[in-house]
Design a protein around this motif. Structure first.
Motif, PDB file in Angstrom:
ATOM      1  N   ASP A 177     -33.897   0.856  28.411  1.00 13.98           N
ATOM      2  CA  ASP A 177     -33.610  -0.386  27.693  1.00 13.98           C
ATOM      3  C   ASP A 177     -34.533  -1.506  28.160  1.00 13.98           C
ATOM      4  OD1 ASP A 177     -32.398  -2.028  25.890  1.00 13.98           O
ATOM      5  OD2 ASP A 177     -30.365  -1.657  26.617  1.00 13.98           O
ATOM      6  N   LEU A 178     -34.577  -2.589  27.386  1.00 19.12           N
ATOM      7  CA  LEU A 178     -35.302  -3.786  27.807  1.00 19.12           C
ATOM      8  C   LEU A 178     -34.507  -4.503  28.887  1.00 19.12           C
ATOM      9  CD1 LEU A 178     -36.428  -5.218  24.351  1.00 19.12           C
ATOM     10  CD2 LEU A 178     -37.765  -3.850  25.930  1.00 19.12           C
ATOM     11  N   LYS A 179     -35.211  -5.102  29.839  1.00 24.71           N
ATOM     12  CA  LYS A 179     -34.492  -5.798  30.911  1.00 24.71           C
ATOM     13  C   LYS A 179     -33.955  -7.143  30.442  1.00 24.71           C
ATOM     14  CE  LYS A 179     -38.813  -6.456  33.220  1.00 24.71           C
ATOM     15  NZ  LYS A 179     -39.591  -6.655  34.451  1.00 24.71           N
ATOM     16  N   LEU A 180     -32.940  -7.600  31.133  1.00 18.67           N
ATOM     17  CA  LEU A 180     -32.321  -8.879  30.799  1.00 18.67           C
ATOM     18  C   LEU A 180     -33.215 -10.038  31.235  1.00 18.67           C
ATOM     19  CD1 LEU A 180     -28.661  -8.099  31.945  1.00 18.67           C
ATOM     20  CD2 LEU A 180     -29.594  -7.968  29.622  1.00 18.67           C
ATOM     21  N   GLY A 181     -32.941 -11.222  30.687  1.00 20.29           N
ATOM     22  CA  GLY A 181     -33.661 -12.425  31.117  1.00 20.29           C
ATOM     23  C   GLY A 181     -34.788 -12.853  30.202  1.00 20.29           C
ATOM     24  N   SER A 182     -34.951 -12.169  29.063  1.00 18.92           N
ATOM     25  CA  SER A 182     -35.992 -12.582  28.120  1.00 18.92           C
ATOM     26  C   SER A 182     -35.469 -13.719  27.243  1.00 18.92           C
ATOM     27  CB  SER A 182     -36.415 -11.401  27.242  1.00 18.92           C
ATOM     28  OG  SER A 182     -35.307 -10.892  26.534  1.00 18.92           O
ATOM     29  N   MET A 183     -36.374 -14.416  26.571  1.00 20.08           N
ATOM     30  CA  MET A 183     -35.997 -15.430  25.588  1.00 20.08           C
ATOM     31  C   MET A 183     -35.902 -14.727  24.236  1.00 20.08           C
ATOM     32  SD  MET A 183     -38.238 -18.754  26.730  1.00 20.08           S
ATOM     33  CE  MET A 183     -37.316 -19.807  25.615  1.00 20.08           C
ATOM     34  N   ASP A 184     -34.682 -14.487  23.762  1.00 17.13           N
ATOM     35  CA  ASP A 184     -34.461 -13.698  22.549  1.00 17.13           C
ATOM     36  C   ASP A 184     -34.355 -14.621  21.340  1.00 17.13           C
ATOM     37  OD1 ASP A 184     -34.415 -11.537  24.251  1.00 17.13           O
ATOM     38  OD2 ASP A 184     -32.226 -11.492  24.387  1.00 17.13           O
ATOM     39  N   LEU A 185     -35.388 -14.576  20.485  1.00 15.26           N
ATOM     40  CA  LEU A 185     -35.462 -15.475  19.336  1.00 15.26           C
ATOM     41  C   LEU A 185     -35.102 -14.737  18.055  1.00 15.26           C
ATOM     42  CD1 LEU A 185     -38.718 -17.422  20.287  1.00 15.26           C
ATOM     43  CD2 LEU A 185     -36.349 -17.916  20.903  1.00 15.26           C
ATOM     44  N   SER A 186     -34.783 -15.500  17.023  1.00 14.49           N
ATOM     45  CA  SER A 186     -34.263 -14.899  15.795  1.00 14.49           C
ATOM     46  C   SER A 186     -35.356 -14.402  14.853  1.00 14.49           C
ATOM     47  CB  SER A 186     -33.374 -15.895  15.057  1.00 14.49           C
ATOM     48  OG  SER A 186     -34.109 -17.065  14.738  1.00 14.49           O
ATOM     49  N   GLY A 187     -36.580 -14.898  15.003  1.00 18.32           N
ATOM     50  CA  GLY A 187     -37.619 -14.505  14.063  1.00 18.32           C
ATOM     51  C   GLY A 187     -39.006 -14.442  14.672  1.00 18.32           C
ATOM     52  N   SER A 188     -39.915 -13.800  13.946  1.00 16.77           N
ATOM     53  CA  SER A 188     -41.303 -13.652  14.413  1.00 16.77           C
ATOM     54  C   SER A 188     -42.015 -14.997  14.483  1.00 16.77           C
ATOM     55  CB  SER A 188     -42.077 -12.709  13.485  1.00 16.77           C
ATOM     56  OG  SER A 188     -41.533 -11.412  13.524  1.00 16.77           O
ATOM     57  N   ARG A 189     -41.764 -15.863  13.498  1.00 16.95           N
ATOM     58  CA  ARG A 189     -42.429 -17.167  13.485  1.00 16.95           C
ATOM     59  C   ARG A 189     -42.073 -17.975  14.719  1.00 16.95           C
ATOM     60  NH1 ARG A 189     -46.559 -17.874  11.529  1.00 16.95           N
ATOM     61  NH2 ARG A 189     -45.945 -17.216   9.434  1.00 16.95           N
ATOM     62  N   GLU A 190     -40.800 -17.939  15.114  1.00 19.02           N
ATOM     63  CA  GLU A 190     -40.362 -18.660  16.307  1.00 19.02           C
ATOM     64  C   GLU A 190     -41.028 -18.102  17.564  1.00 19.02           C
ATOM     65  OE1 GLU A 190     -36.878 -18.878  13.389  1.00 19.02           O
ATOM     66  OE2 GLU A 190     -38.456 -17.472  13.925  1.00 19.02           O
ATOM     67  N   SER A 191     -41.190 -16.782  17.607  1.00 20.79           N
ATOM     68  CA  SER A 191     -41.839 -16.147  18.760  1.00 20.79           C
ATOM     69  C   SER A 191     -43.288 -16.594  18.886  1.00 20.79           C
ATOM     70  CB  SER A 191     -41.778 -14.614  18.627  1.00 20.79           C
ATOM     71  OG  SER A 191     -40.452 -14.162  18.576  1.00 20.79           O
ATOM     72  N   ILE A 192     -43.989 -16.589  17.768  1.00 24.30           N
ATOM     73  CA  ILE A 192     -45.391 -17.033  17.754  1.00 24.30           C
ATOM     74  C   ILE A 192     -45.495 -18.487  18.218  1.00 24.30           C
ATOM     75  CG2 ILE A 192     -47.330 -17.605  16.230  1.00 24.30           C
ATOM     76  CD1 ILE A 192     -47.315 -14.699  16.443  1.00 24.30           C
ATOM     77  N   ASP A 193     -44.640 -19.340  17.677  1.00 20.91           N
ATOM     78  CA  ASP A 193     -44.690 -20.770  18.002  1.00 20.91           C
ATOM     79  C   ASP A 193     -44.457 -21.004  19.491  1.00 20.91           C
ATOM     80  OD1 ASP A 193     -45.180 -21.340  15.376  1.00 20.91           O
ATOM     81  OD2 ASP A 193     -43.137 -21.968  14.900  1.00 20.91           O
ATOM     82  N   LEU A 194     -43.512 -20.280  20.078  1.00 25.92           N
ATOM     83  CA  LEU A 194     -43.213 -20.482  21.497  1.00 25.92           C
ATOM     84  C   LEU A 194     -44.374 -20.044  22.385  1.00 25.92           C
ATOM     85  CD1 LEU A 194     -39.819 -19.915  23.210  1.00 25.92           C
ATOM     86  CD2 LEU A 194     -41.915 -19.308  24.386  1.00 25.92           C
ATOM     87  N   VAL A 195     -44.947 -18.874  22.081  1.00 24.27           N
ATOM     88  CA  VAL A 195     -46.066 -18.369  22.899  1.00 24.27           C
ATOM     89  C   VAL A 195     -47.278 -19.289  22.754  1.00 24.27           C
ATOM     90  CG1 VAL A 195     -47.678 -16.445  23.246  1.00 24.27           C
ATOM     91  CG2 VAL A 195     -45.246 -15.984  22.854  1.00 24.27           C
ATOM     92  N   GLU A 196     -47.492 -19.813  21.561  1.00 25.66           N
ATOM     93  CA  GLU A 196     -48.610 -20.732  21.317  1.00 25.66           C
ATOM     94  C   GLU A 196     -48.552 -21.952  22.242  1.00 25.66           C
ATOM     95  OE1 GLU A 196     -49.892 -23.751  17.729  1.00 25.66           O
ATOM     96  OE2 GLU A 196     -48.981 -21.836  17.184  1.00 25.66           O
ATOM     97  N   LYS A 197     -47.338 -22.387  22.586  1.00 24.52           N
ATOM     98  CA  LYS A 197     -47.154 -23.588  23.401  1.00 24.52           C
ATOM     99  C   LYS A 197     -46.891 -23.292  24.872  1.00 24.52           C
ATOM    100  CE  LYS A 197     -45.059 -25.716  19.338  1.00 24.52           C
ATOM    101  NZ  LYS A 197     -43.787 -26.013  18.665  1.00 24.52           N
ATOM    102  N   THR A 198     -46.865 -22.012  25.261  1.00 21.20           N
ATOM    103  CA  THR A 198     -46.408 -21.647  26.598  1.00 21.20           C
ATOM    104  C   THR A 198     -47.411 -20.702  27.274  1.00 21.20           C
ATOM    105  OG1 THR A 198     -44.156 -21.734  25.679  1.00 21.20           O
ATOM    106  CG2 THR A 198     -44.404 -20.812  27.898  1.00 21.20           C
ATOM    107  N   PRO A 199     -48.280 -21.208  28.167  1.00 22.70           N
ATOM    108  CA  PRO A 199     -49.301 -20.366  28.797  1.00 22.70           C
ATOM    109  C   PRO A 199     -48.741 -19.144  29.528  1.00 22.70           C
ATOM    110  CG  PRO A 199     -49.803 -22.669  29.176  1.00 22.70           C
ATOM    111  CD  PRO A 199     -48.444 -22.631  28.540  1.00 22.70           C
ATOM    112  N   CYS A 200     -47.509 -19.235  30.056  1.00 17.22           N
ATOM    113  CA  CYS A 200     -46.932 -18.127  30.831  1.00 17.22           C
ATOM    114  C   CYS A 200     -46.371 -17.011  29.958  1.00 17.22           C
ATOM    115  CB  CYS A 200     -45.793 -18.633  31.717  1.00 17.22           C
ATOM    116  SG  CYS A 200     -46.269 -19.904  32.904  1.00 17.22           S
ATOM    117  N   ALA A 201     -46.303 -17.211  28.633  1.00 14.71           N
ATOM    118  CA  ALA A 201     -45.488 -16.343  27.778  1.00 14.71           C
ATOM    119  C   ALA A 201     -46.241 -15.132  27.224  1.00 14.71           C
ATOM    120  CB  ALA A 201     -44.912 -17.155  26.627  1.00 14.71           C
ATOM    121  N   ILE A 202     -45.435 -14.136  26.837  1.00 19.95           N
ATOM    122  CA  ILE A 202     -45.900 -12.950  26.112  1.00 19.95           C
ATOM    123  C   ILE A 202     -44.839 -12.632  25.064  1.00 19.95           C
ATOM    124  CG2 ILE A 202     -44.862 -11.385  27.830  1.00 19.95           C
ATOM    125  CD1 ILE A 202     -47.130  -9.387  27.190  1.00 19.95           C
ATOM    126  N   GLY A 203     -45.271 -12.198  23.884  1.00 18.36           N
ATOM    127  CA  GLY A 203     -44.328 -11.863  22.822  1.00 18.36           C
ATOM    128  C   GLY A 203     -44.835 -10.712  21.982  1.00 18.36           C
TER     129      GLY A 203
END
Length: 285
Positions: A177-203
Motif C-alpha cells: 500500500d501507499l504510506k500515510l502522510g501524503s497530501m491527498d487531493l481530489s483532482g489532477s489539476r489541484e495536484s499540478i497546481d500544488l507541485v508548481e508552487k512547492t519545490p519540495c513536492a512530487i505528484g
C-alpha cells in the motif's frame, strides 16, 4: 397578441428541449476534460443529444453505474470483478467495457528539482509503505533549491480515484500500500497546481494535465533500462512503464443514443480532440 406569441415561443422552446436526449456521464477526473470536449463537439454532430459530464473520480462513476444512476461511467482504471458482480446484482444487467483512449501516468516535480528521472523502485521508495526515502537526499544525494529542509512532500489522490488505484498497483504491486502522510487531493489539476508552487513536492497525474510549470520525469523499469518520458508515442507503444487504458462503462447494452455516441468517440473527428487533450486514441476495435 404579444402574450400569445410569448406563450407560443415558450411552448416551442419547451418542445425542442423535450426532444433532447440527455446522457448522464460521470467519473474519472483524468477523463473529465476530454469527455467535456467531446460533449461540446458532439452537440454539433447530433443537436438532439446532450451529455451531462461530471467528474468526482473513477470510483464515483463506477458507484453510479452500480446504482443505475448514470448512462456512462468514465474510469482511468479497469473495473473490478466484484464491481461487475454488484452492478449485475443491482441492475440485472452485465457491464460493458469500452476502451476510449490511452494515457501515460506522469510523475512530476517542481522545475527547481534537479532530478531528471527515477526508477520504479525509487518512486516506490518515496510513496510505498515501508519506503525509507523521506528526504530528497535519500535519492542519490539530491539537494533541491528552495526546499528548506529537503524533505519530500508527497502529493497523492483520494482513494476513490482511478489514478490513485492504478498508480498504487503499477508502482507497488497488488499487496503493498501507499504510506500515510501524503497530501491527498481530489483532482489532477489541484495536484499540478500544488507541485508548481512547492519545490519540495512530487505528484502524479494523467499526462493530459501536464503544463510547462512542472517537470515530468522519465521513468526506468530497472536501473539498467532506458529512462522513458511520458509522451503520446510512449503511451501508444507502452514503452513508458506506467501506461494505461482509459475506459467508459455502460450497464447492459447501450441505448441507441449512447451507442451512437460511443461509436463517435472513435472517429477521426473525436480522435483529433483526444490528441489535443494530451491523450492517445484507443486502438481500433
Amino acid at each position: 397578441m404579444r402574450g400569445i406569441f410569448l406563450i407560443l415561443f415558450l411552448m416551442i422552446g419547451c418542445t425542442k428541449q423535450s426532444n433532447v436526449h440527455i446522457i448522464q456521464n460521470k467519473g474519472s477526473d483524468t477523463l473529465v476534460n476530454l469527455a467535456q470536449a467531446w460533449a461540446e463537439e458532439y452537440k454539433k454532430v447530433n443537436p438532439n443529444v446532450a451529455l451531462a459530464v461530471s467528474g468526482g473520480g473513477s470510483g464515483t462513476g463506477i458507484a453510479a453505474l452500480i446504482n443505475g444512476t448514470v448512462d456512462i461511467a468514465n474510469s482511468s482504471r479497469a473495473i473490478k470483478e466484484e464491481e461487475r458482480e454488484e452492478a449485475k446484482k443491482n441492475t440485472g444487467k452485465d457491464v460493458n467495457e469500452f476502451i476510449v483512449g490511452m494515457d501515460a501516468l506522469a510523475v512530476f516535480i517542481h522545475p527547481a528539482n534537479p532530478i531528471e528521472g527515477m526508477t520504479l523502485e525509487e518512486v516506490a521508495c518515496i510513496y510505498g509503505e515501508g519506503g525509507h526515502c523521506i528526504y530528497w537526499h535519500d535519492i542519490r544525494g539530491i539537494q533541491v533549491p528552495g526546499c528548506k529542509d529537503n524533505k519530500i512532500i508527497r502529493v497523492s489522490r483520494q482513494s476513490n480515484s482511478g489514478t490513485y488505484q492504478y498508480f498504487r498497483e503499477a508502482i507497488l504491486g497488488k499487496k503493498r500500500d501507499l504510506k500515510l502522510g501524503s497530501m491527498d487531493l481530489s483532482g489532477s489539476r489541484e495536484s499540478i497546481d500544488l507541485v508548481e508552487k512547492t519545490p519540495c513536492a512530487i505528484g502524479y497525474s494523467g499526462m493530459g494535465y501536464l503544463n510547462p510549470h512542472v517537470k515530468a520525469i522519465c521513468i526506468k523499469k530497472t536501473p539498467e533500462a532506458d529512462c522513458i518520458q511520458p509522451t503520446v508515442k510512449t503511451a501508444t507503444d507502452k514503452s513508458y512503464p506506467i501506461s494505461r487504458e482509459l475506459y467508459m462503462y455502460t450497464s447492459g447494452t447501450p441505448s441507441e443514443e449512447v451507442k451512437a455516441y460511443l461509436e463517435w468517440t472513435q472517429t477521426e473527428r473525436a480522435h483529433a480532440i483526444t490528441i489535443k487533450a494530451g491523450y492517445v486514441p484507443a486502438p481500433k476495435r
